[in-house]
Design a protein around this motif. Structure first.
Motif, PDB file in Angstrom:
ATOM      1  N   SER A  53      15.191-134.021  13.140  1.00 44.30           N
ATOM      2  CA  SER A  53      16.054-133.254  12.241  1.00 44.30           C
ATOM      3  C   SER A  53      15.373-133.095  10.880  1.00 44.30           C
ATOM      4  CB  SER A  53      17.404-133.948  12.082  1.00 44.30           C
ATOM      5  OG  SER A  53      17.256-135.118  11.321  1.00 44.30           O
ATOM      6  N   PRO A  54      15.858-132.171  10.049  1.00 43.57           N
ATOM      7  CA  PRO A  54      15.240-131.977   8.737  1.00 43.57           C
ATOM      8  C   PRO A  54      15.321-133.203   7.822  1.00 43.57           C
ATOM      9  CG  PRO A  54      16.615-130.102   9.290  1.00 43.57           C
ATOM     10  CD  PRO A  54      16.862-131.147  10.338  1.00 43.57           C
ATOM     11  N   ASP A  55      16.263-134.111   8.066  1.00 46.13           N
ATOM     12  CA  ASP A  55      16.375-135.286   7.201  1.00 46.13           C
ATOM     13  C   ASP A  55      15.165-136.203   7.317  1.00 46.13           C
ATOM     14  OD1 ASP A  55      18.784-134.458   6.242  1.00 46.13           O
ATOM     15  OD2 ASP A  55      19.980-135.681   7.619  1.00 46.13           O
ATOM     16  N   THR A  56      14.711-136.462   8.524  1.00 44.15           N
ATOM     17  CA  THR A  56      13.568-137.360   8.703  1.00 44.15           C
ATOM     18  C   THR A  56      12.285-136.603   9.046  1.00 44.15           C
ATOM     19  OG1 THR A  56      14.333-137.718  10.960  1.00 44.15           O
ATOM     20  CG2 THR A  56      14.877-139.396   9.347  1.00 44.15           C
ATOM     21  N   ASP A  57      12.364-135.499   9.750  1.00 43.72           N
ATOM     22  CA  ASP A  57      11.273-134.546   9.966  1.00 43.72           C
ATOM     23  C   ASP A  57       9.931-135.203  10.289  1.00 43.72           C
ATOM     24  OD1 ASP A  57      10.014-132.130  10.175  1.00 43.72           O
ATOM     25  OD2 ASP A  57       9.527-132.034   8.046  1.00 43.72           O
ATOM     26  N   ILE A  58       9.750-135.569  11.554  1.00 47.63           N
ATOM     27  CA  ILE A  58       8.481-136.181  11.950  1.00 47.63           C
ATOM     28  C   ILE A  58       7.376-135.144  12.129  1.00 47.63           C
ATOM     29  CG2 ILE A  58       9.554-138.201  12.963  1.00 47.63           C
ATOM     30  CD1 ILE A  58       9.108-136.938  15.706  1.00 47.63           C
ATOM     31  N   ALA A  59       7.684-133.870  11.908  1.00 46.03           N
ATOM     32  CA  ALA A  59       6.643-132.840  11.991  1.00 46.03           C
ATOM     33  C   ALA A  59       5.572-133.050  10.930  1.00 46.03           C
ATOM     34  CB  ALA A  59       7.257-131.458  11.839  1.00 46.03           C
ATOM     35  N   ARG A  60       5.917-133.690   9.839  1.00 48.48           N
ATOM     36  CA  ARG A  60       4.920-133.933   8.786  1.00 48.48           C
ATOM     37  C   ARG A  60       3.847-134.906   9.231  1.00 48.48           C
ATOM     38  NH1 ARG A  60       8.727-137.682   4.902  1.00 48.48           N
ATOM     39  NH2 ARG A  60       9.793-138.610   6.666  1.00 48.48           N
ATOM     40  N   PHE A  61       4.087-135.639  10.343  1.00 44.85           N
ATOM     41  CA  PHE A  61       3.096-136.551  10.896  1.00 44.85           C
ATOM     42  C   PHE A  61       2.387-135.951  12.103  1.00 44.85           C
ATOM     43  CE2 PHE A  61       6.560-139.317   9.266  1.00 44.85           C
ATOM     44  CZ  PHE A  61       5.885-139.766   8.144  1.00 44.85           C
ATOM     45  N   GLY A  62       2.636-134.688  12.425  1.00 43.94           N
ATOM     46  CA  GLY A  62       2.038-134.046  13.580  1.00 43.94           C
ATOM     47  C   GLY A  62       2.699-134.438  14.891  1.00 43.94           C
ATOM     48  N   MET A  63       3.967-134.879  14.829  1.00 44.28           N
ATOM     49  CA  MET A  63       4.660-135.383  16.016  1.00 44.28           C
ATOM     50  C   MET A  63       5.868-134.526  16.373  1.00 44.28           C
ATOM     51  SD  MET A  63       4.591-139.389  14.984  1.00 44.28           S
ATOM     52  CE  MET A  63       5.087-139.997  16.577  1.00 44.28           C
ATOM     53  N   GLU A  64       5.865-133.269  15.979  1.00 45.08           N
ATOM     54  CA  GLU A  64       7.059-132.452  16.174  1.00 45.08           C
ATOM     55  C   GLU A  64       7.296-132.049  17.621  1.00 45.08           C
ATOM     56  OE1 GLU A  64       3.708-129.635  15.167  1.00 45.08           O
ATOM     57  OE2 GLU A  64       4.426-131.496  14.345  1.00 45.08           O
ATOM     58  N   ARG A  65       6.324-132.208  18.453  1.00 48.36           N
ATOM     59  CA  ARG A  65       6.449-131.747  19.833  1.00 48.36           C
ATOM     60  C   ARG A  65       6.772-132.905  20.763  1.00 48.36           C
ATOM     61  NH1 ARG A  65       3.456-130.916  24.454  1.00 48.36           N
ATOM     62  NH2 ARG A  65       3.928-128.975  25.527  1.00 48.36           N
ATOM     63  N   PHE A  66       8.045-133.034  21.146  1.00 46.09           N
ATOM     64  CA  PHE A  66       8.431-134.002  22.173  1.00 46.09           C
ATOM     65  C   PHE A  66       8.126-133.375  23.521  1.00 46.09           C
ATOM     66  CE2 PHE A  66      10.394-136.467  19.003  1.00 46.09           C
ATOM     67  CZ  PHE A  66      10.733-137.690  19.561  1.00 46.09           C
ATOM     68  N   CYS A  67       7.345-134.049  24.328  1.00 48.46           N
ATOM     69  CA  CYS A  67       6.909-133.507  25.616  1.00 48.46           C
ATOM     70  C   CYS A  67       7.920-133.828  26.700  1.00 48.46           C
ATOM     71  CB  CYS A  67       5.564-134.095  26.003  1.00 48.46           C
ATOM     72  SG  CYS A  67       4.290-133.740  24.804  1.00 48.46           S
ATOM     73  N   MET A 144      13.908-146.111  10.408  1.00 48.72           N
ATOM     74  CA  MET A 144      13.176-147.257  10.945  1.00 48.72           C
ATOM     75  C   MET A 144      12.172-146.798  11.998  1.00 48.72           C
ATOM     76  SD  MET A 144      16.368-149.889  11.233  1.00 48.72           S
ATOM     77  CE  MET A 144      15.465-151.249  11.947  1.00 48.72           C
ATOM     78  N   LEU A 145      12.536-145.791  12.783  1.00 51.48           N
ATOM     79  CA  LEU A 145      11.603-145.255  13.774  1.00 51.48           C
ATOM     80  C   LEU A 145      10.421-144.577  13.094  1.00 51.48           C
ATOM     81  CD1 LEU A 145      10.910-144.804  16.728  1.00 51.48           C
ATOM     82  CD2 LEU A 145      12.313-142.739  16.685  1.00 51.48           C
ATOM     83  N   VAL A 146      10.675-143.881  12.001  1.00 50.31           N
ATOM     84  CA  VAL A 146       9.577-143.271  11.241  1.00 50.31           C
ATOM     85  C   VAL A 146       8.652-144.360  10.716  1.00 50.31           C
ATOM     86  CG1 VAL A 146       9.012-141.950   9.163  1.00 50.31           C
ATOM     87  CG2 VAL A 146      10.837-141.173  10.666  1.00 50.31           C
ATOM     88  N   ASN A 147       9.217-145.472  10.246  1.00 51.38           N
ATOM     89  CA  ASN A 147       8.394-146.593   9.792  1.00 51.38           C
ATOM     90  C   ASN A 147       7.568-147.166  10.948  1.00 51.38           C
ATOM     91  OD1 ASN A 147       7.471-148.503   7.860  1.00 51.38           O
ATOM     92  ND2 ASN A 147       8.863-150.007   8.745  1.00 51.38           N
ATOM     93  N   ALA A 148       8.151-147.241  12.143  1.00 50.16           N
ATOM     94  CA  ALA A 148       7.403-147.697  13.315  1.00 50.16           C
ATOM     95  C   ALA A 148       6.255-146.737  13.627  1.00 50.16           C
ATOM     96  CB  ALA A 148       8.329-147.835  14.514  1.00 50.16           C
ATOM     97  N   PHE A 149       6.485-145.432  13.447  1.00 49.43           N
ATOM     98  CA  PHE A 149       5.410-144.462  13.643  1.00 49.43           C
ATOM     99  C   PHE A 149       4.272-144.712  12.662  1.00 49.43           C
ATOM    100  CE2 PHE A 149       8.631-141.116  15.276  1.00 49.43           C
ATOM    101  CZ  PHE A 149       8.575-141.666  16.537  1.00 49.43           C
ATOM    102  N   LEU A 150       4.617-145.035  11.413  1.00 47.54           N
ATOM    103  CA  LEU A 150       3.581-145.309  10.419  1.00 47.54           C
ATOM    104  C   LEU A 150       2.783-146.560  10.781  1.00 47.54           C
ATOM    105  CD1 LEU A 150       5.544-144.443   7.149  1.00 47.54           C
ATOM    106  CD2 LEU A 150       3.822-143.065   8.346  1.00 47.54           C
ATOM    107  N   LYS A 151       3.463-147.584  11.305  1.00 48.45           N
ATOM    108  CA  LYS A 151       2.768-148.796  11.762  1.00 48.45           C
ATOM    109  C   LYS A 151       1.848-148.459  12.940  1.00 48.45           C
ATOM    110  CE  LYS A 151       4.752-151.668   8.970  1.00 48.45           C
ATOM    111  NZ  LYS A 151       4.018-152.121   7.807  1.00 48.45           N
ATOM    112  N   LEU A 152       2.320-147.621  13.836  1.00 44.68           N
ATOM    113  CA  LEU A 152       1.499-147.202  14.968  1.00 44.68           C
ATOM    114  C   LEU A 152       0.294-146.403  14.482  1.00 44.68           C
ATOM    115  CD1 LEU A 152       1.204-147.094  18.067  1.00 44.68           C
ATOM    116  CD2 LEU A 152       2.444-144.935  17.982  1.00 44.68           C
TER     117      LEU A 152
END
Length: 190
Positions: A53-67, A144-152
């Motif tokens: 969603s626009p609130d957390t927007d993981i597209a800024r990390f290049g992860m916008e495409r859920f397969c 918290m999931l976005v933070n987990a993405f950053l750790k990954l």
């Protein structure tokens, strides 16, 4: 100034040229193009869906495409409890993903079985697949999931990429599977 000193000075490089180590460049490219697999099992899946969603927007990390297919994904987010019947499916989806691949265990149910301490629920997805990042909470918030993405992303950036990836992946999986399962850890109570 000698020829050796001149060759490595920043002024000697033509405009628009950048130097980097291959491993660092590969890590940067991999971490900025991680595609998660659509794989939600329970209530944590709703929180996972909110991350686009626009609130957390993981597209800024290049992860916008859920397969929708594991053959195009390189990140499995196990969101929710895993039943004994679903465990072979989780492993099959993991095996179908191409190398390199990573796993995030989202929520306390996926990480340790949560409040479901019975025969029907797997007591931690790490019994089935090797997990790279554990995300606690019931349910964990999208932030918290976005933070987990950053750790990954940090793990991906620091890991070696120019070696035999299949051998490294087999070794990592072997080490992860030989660890003591969370349900058998006694901690200070033993």
């Amino acid at each position: 100034m000698t020829n050796a000193e001149h060759a490595f000075s920043p002024e000697a490089l033509p405009s628009g040229v950048m130097t980097a180590k291959i491993n660092e460049l590969a890590g940067f490219l991999l971490k900025t193009s991680v595609w998660p697999a659509t794989f939600g099992l329970a209530c944590c899946a709703i929180e996972m869906m909110v991350t686009v969603s626009p609130d957390t927007d993981i597209a800024r990390f290049g992860m916008e495409r859920f397969c929708a297919t594991p053959r195009q994904a390189d990140l499995m987010i196990v969101a929710g409890r895993v039943s004994q019947k679903m465990a072979p499916v989780v492993r099959q989806v993991y095996d179908q993903m191409p190398e390199p691949k990573w796993v995030v265990s989202m929520g306390v149910c996926a990480s340790s079985g949560g409040m479901f301490n019975n025969y029907a629920i797997v007591q931690g997805v790490d019994h089935i697949v090797p997990v790279d990042v554990y995300l606690p909470g019931c349910p964990p918030r999208p932030q918290m999931l976005v933070n987990a993405f950053l750790k990954l992303h940090e793990q991906i950036q620091k890991s070696p990429h120019v070696t035999d990836r299949a051998a490294v992946a087999r070794e990592v999986e072997r080490a992860a599977m030989s660890e003591t399962p969370l349900i058998e850890m006694k901690g200070l109570l033993a």
